[in-house]
Design an enzyme around this catalytic site. Structure first.
Site, PDB file in Angstrom:
ATOM      1  N   GLU A 172     -75.657 -20.547 -34.627  1.00  0.00           N
ATOM      2  CA  GLU A 172     -75.516 -19.735 -34.574  1.00  0.00           C
ATOM      3  C   GLU A 172     -75.119 -19.204 -36.380  1.00  0.00           C
ATOM      4  O   GLU A 172     -73.541 -19.523 -36.257  1.00  0.00           O
ATOM      5  CB  GLU A 172     -75.653 -18.556 -33.246  1.00  0.00           C
ATOM      6  CG  GLU A 172     -76.315 -19.169 -31.653  1.00  0.00           C
ATOM      7  CD  GLU A 172     -75.833 -18.044 -31.293  1.00  0.00           C
ATOM      8  OE1 GLU A 172     -77.524 -18.179 -30.420  1.00  0.00           O
ATOM      9  OE2 GLU A 172     -75.195 -17.209 -31.157  1.00  0.00           O
ATOM     10  N   GLN A 207     -76.045  -5.855 -34.499  1.00  0.00           N
ATOM     11  CA  GLN A 207     -77.037  -6.198 -32.933  1.00  0.00           C
ATOM     12  C   GLN A 207     -76.575  -5.021 -32.136  1.00  0.00           C
ATOM     13  O   GLN A 207     -75.450  -5.279 -31.737  1.00  0.00           O
ATOM     14  CB  GLN A 207     -76.375  -7.500 -32.018  1.00  0.00           C
ATOM     15  CG  GLN A 207     -76.998  -8.508 -33.620  1.00  0.00           C
ATOM     16  CD  GLN A 207     -79.002  -8.732 -33.431  1.00  0.00           C
ATOM     17  OE1 GLN A 207     -79.102  -9.042 -32.794  1.00  0.00           O
ATOM     18  NE2 GLN A 207     -78.795  -8.069 -34.511  1.00  0.00           N
ATOM     19  N   ARG A 224     -82.907 -19.149 -36.873  1.00  0.00           N
ATOM     20  CA  ARG A 224     -82.446 -17.599 -36.495  1.00  0.00           C
ATOM     21  C   ARG A 224     -81.342 -17.809 -36.792  1.00  0.00           C
ATOM     22  O   ARG A 224     -80.381 -18.011 -37.498  1.00  0.00           O
ATOM     23  CB  ARG A 224     -82.020 -16.817 -35.630  1.00  0.00           C
ATOM     24  CG  ARG A 224     -81.154 -17.832 -34.146  1.00  0.00           C
ATOM     25  CD  ARG A 224     -81.547 -16.763 -33.554  1.00  0.00           C
ATOM     26  NE  ARG A 224     -80.136 -17.574 -32.063  1.00  0.00           N
ATOM     27  CZ  ARG A 224     -80.437 -18.491 -31.220  1.00  0.00           C
ATOM     28  NH1 ARG A 224     -81.138 -18.592 -31.148  1.00  0.00           N
ATOM     29  NH2 ARG A 224     -79.481 -18.661 -30.176  1.00  0.00           N
ATOM     30  N   ASN A 271     -73.210  -6.544 -29.825  1.00  0.00           N
ATOM     31  CA  ASN A 271     -72.842  -8.147 -30.481  1.00  0.00           C
ATOM     32  C   ASN A 271     -73.071  -7.973 -32.365  1.00  0.00           C
ATOM     33  O   ASN A 271     -71.905  -6.915 -32.816  1.00  0.00           O
ATOM     34  CB  ASN A 271     -72.998  -8.735 -29.439  1.00  0.00           C
ATOM     35  CG  ASN A 271     -75.121  -8.814 -29.669  1.00  0.00           C
ATOM     36  OD1 ASN A 271     -75.607  -8.115 -29.039  1.00  0.00           O
ATOM     37  ND2 ASN A 271     -75.440 -10.268 -29.940  1.00  0.00           N
ATOM     38  N   ASP A 272     -73.102  -9.021 -32.325  1.00  0.00           N
ATOM     39  CA  ASP A 272     -73.058  -9.601 -33.976  1.00  0.00           C
ATOM     40  C   ASP A 272     -72.632  -8.518 -34.691  1.00  0.00           C
ATOM     41  O   ASP A 272     -74.044  -8.059 -34.461  1.00  0.00           O
ATOM     42  CB  ASP A 272     -73.368 -10.634 -34.635  1.00  0.00           C
ATOM     43  CG  ASP A 272     -74.293 -11.385 -33.201  1.00  0.00           C
ATOM     44  OD1 ASP A 272     -73.568 -11.339 -32.610  1.00  0.00           O
ATOM     45  OD2 ASP A 272     -75.064 -12.326 -33.827  1.00  0.00           O
TER      46      ASP A 272
HETATM   47  C1  FRU Z   1     -75.315 -14.583 -31.588  1.00  0.00           C
HETATM   48  C2  FRU Z   1     -76.707 -14.332 -31.082  1.00  0.00           C
HETATM   49  C3  FRU Z   1     -77.281 -15.007 -32.534  1.00  0.00           C
HETATM   50  C4  FRU Z   1     -78.599 -13.910 -32.237  1.00  0.00           C
HETATM   51  C5  FRU Z   1     -77.699 -12.278 -31.723  1.00  0.00           C
HETATM   52  C6  FRU Z   1     -78.913 -11.396 -30.901  1.00  0.00           C
HETATM   53  O1  FRU Z   1     -74.396 -13.676 -30.966  1.00  0.00           O
HETATM   54  O2  FRU Z   1     -76.893 -14.811 -30.135  1.00  0.00           O
HETATM   55  O3  FRU Z   1     -77.973 -16.098 -32.264  1.00  0.00           O
HETATM   56  O4  FRU Z   1     -79.225 -13.094 -33.298  1.00  0.00           O
HETATM   57  O5  FRU Z   1     -77.029 -12.839 -31.618  1.00  0.00           O
HETATM   58  O6  FRU Z   1     -78.270 -10.799 -30.301  1.00  0.00           O
END
Ligand code: FRU
Length: 489
Positions: free
Chosen positions: A196, A38, A143, A21-22
């Site tokens: 986020e 991520q 976070r 993901n991110d």
């Molecule tokens: C955003 C998120 C962040 C977190 C991460 C976890 O997509 O939810 O807030 O740090 O992904 O993978």
């Protein structure tokens, strides 16, 4: 499986296996660009989050690197940033040249806190600081730190989300390890559930000067459903962020660009971003088996004034001209009302279409009929199996739409298909750049002021492009169509 191959983009970063993901830790080290992300290396689902890593010298060709930050007994390695401490201000490096530091969230079921780690090998591996966490407020929804060096006050400034409170907290530090609370911003803009991935950056304003922009990702609760990135233009005085006005901008009119991050340490302070090309509403159910997740192309960001004089974010894909192959001939100057022009697309390659079009006034002697007063210009990517991916321009209202509903490769309740944006009201002219790459579509219209990012899942290859004029004729002032050379292994 076959779909794992068919849906894999050729010029967008994707993980070989596992779930991504991110984007994280976007930083230029003077020679290479780093893209951390991520990553669950074990399964095509979110979980056991590590920092995956890739490097590039042009932000387009990426080399996979070993995992940079693992999950530990303290928790998963959630989103964060990387910075270059050029003068060893942190005192954490062996010499005055400093080096790379990462700040990120460790997340367990009961706590989210900010951690510091130092790299002694230019970002390949990180050693955790001896006194972690460096910032802990006893919260389980705190976070995604991003850190910038604020020149006027000569200190590091962190933006970090107090997610459920819908606030972005600002902290300052001189050594990256001790953090002092400065201010809180929000709730502001969309409510949603969680705030986020805040990012703060100065962005050049076309015509001169720079303005501060605060990006805040919100999930779920975006107006198009699920995940969305909002932004505020304003002033940052070293302590607090003061937005210019009470409006918010959205970085995208579709729904697959989330957790946008900006590059740190860029030459000439160029503002460049990458977002996760996905949405939490369906990312764990996409029709691939061994891998899931893609990044957007790197985008250059500027601020521009829109038709009404308001300052807005503009995004354009960065340096993709360098990937162009031999132009696909498609000479079309004029398309009469009710007619179309079509060209075949080469298989298996990413495609860039750039065009600028003016739709005629609808002739006054025509009966209004069911098309009302509107002339429409329609761009269709399709195939003989009857699948179509449509981008349309309504000249009467100056609006653009995107329709992915007639693609048959994926269905899920939240995987909605139709999106729209306004370009210039009362303007029958539009410009657009479209990048189609396997399961990804990026649209940059109106000089980058309107951007739409969408996952697309055709059941078979989209092998033609058709341009249609309806209700009124259209003049195609410019059109270029290129295959883009593969950048991913
Ligand atoms: C955003 C998120 C962040 C977190 C991460 C976890 O997509 O939810 O807030 O740090 O992904 O993978």
């Amino acid at each position: 499986t076959e779909s794992d191959i068919f849906y894999r983009p050729t010029i967008h970063f994707t993980p070989t296996i596992g779930f991504m993901n991110d984007p994280n830790g976007l930083v230029f080290d003077g020679t290479n660009f780093h893209l951390y992300y991520q990553y669950d290396p074990f399964a095509p689902y979110a979980g056991h989050v590590h920092w995956g890593h890739a490097t590039s010298n042009d932000l387009l060709h990426w080399q996979d690197q070993p995992i940079a930050i693992p999950e530990t007994k303290d928790g998963e390695a959630f989103t964060g940033c990387a910075v270059i401490d050029r003068t060893n201000a942190s005192g954490l490096f062996e010499n005055a040249q400093g080096g790379m530091a990462a700040l990120y969230t460790r997340a367990s079921s009961h706590r989210q806190a900010q951690y510091l780690a130092i790299s002694h090998d230019n970002g390949q591996t990180f050693t955790e600081h001896a006194h972690n966490p460096v910032l802990d407020i006893g919260s389980n929804s705190f976070r995604d730190p991003q850190v910038i060096f604020h020149e006027p006050t000569k200190q590091w400034v962190m933006v970090v989300a107090k997610s459920r409170l819908h606030q972005i907290a600002f902290y300052a530090s001189i050594d990256l390890a001790h953090w002092v609370h400065l201010s809180d911003f929000g709730p502001s803009g969309l409510f949603g559930v969680d705030y986020e991935c805040p990012n703060l950056i100065e962005v050049p304003l076309e015509g001169g000067g720079r303005r501060w922009v605060l990006f805040v990702s919100v999930n779920p609760g975006g107006p198009t459903g699920g995940s969305i990135t909002q932004y505020f233009v304003g002033e940052f005085d070293g302590t607090r962020f003061i937005p210019d006005d009470t409006v918010i901008g959205l970085t995208d009119f579709a729904k697959d660009a989330y957790a946008m991050q900006v590059y740190s340490n860029m030459p000439q302070d160029e503002a460049v971003s990458i977002a996760w090309l996905g949405n939490w509403q369906y990312c764990q159910e996409l029709p691939t088996q061994s891998w899931r997740g893609a990044m957007t192309l790197p985008r250059t960001m500027t601020l521009k004034r829109d038709f009404a004089g308001w300052i807005r974010l503009a995004q354009t894909p960065r340096h993709i001209e360098t990937l162009r192959g031999t132009a696909i001939p498609f000479a079309t100057r004029r398309i009469a009302a009710g007619s179309s022009a079509q060209v075949a697309l080469p298989p298996g390659t990413a495609i860039e279409l750039a065009m600028s079009v003016t739709v005629d006034e609808r002739p006054h002697d025509l009966p209004l009929g069911d098309k009302g007063r509107t002339g429409r210009f329609i761009i269709v990517f399709g195939n003989e199996q009857g699948e179509t991916l449509t981008i349309g321009f309504d000249a009467f209202s100056g609006q653009l739409w995107l329709d992915r509903n007639d693609l048959k490769g994926f269905a899920q309740p939240f995987f909605t298909g139709q999106f729209s944006t306004v370009l210039n009201p009362d303007d029958r002219h539009f410009d657009i750049r479209v990048i189609l790459d396997a399961s990804t579509l990026e649209i940059f219209a109106n000089g980058g002021l309107s951007v739409g990012t969408a996952l697309i899942f055709p059941a078979g290859p989209l092998d033609f492009l058709r341009l249609e004029a309806s209700g009124a004729a259209a003049t195609v002032e410019s059109l270029s169509l290129y295959p883009l050379k593969k950048t991913m292994p």
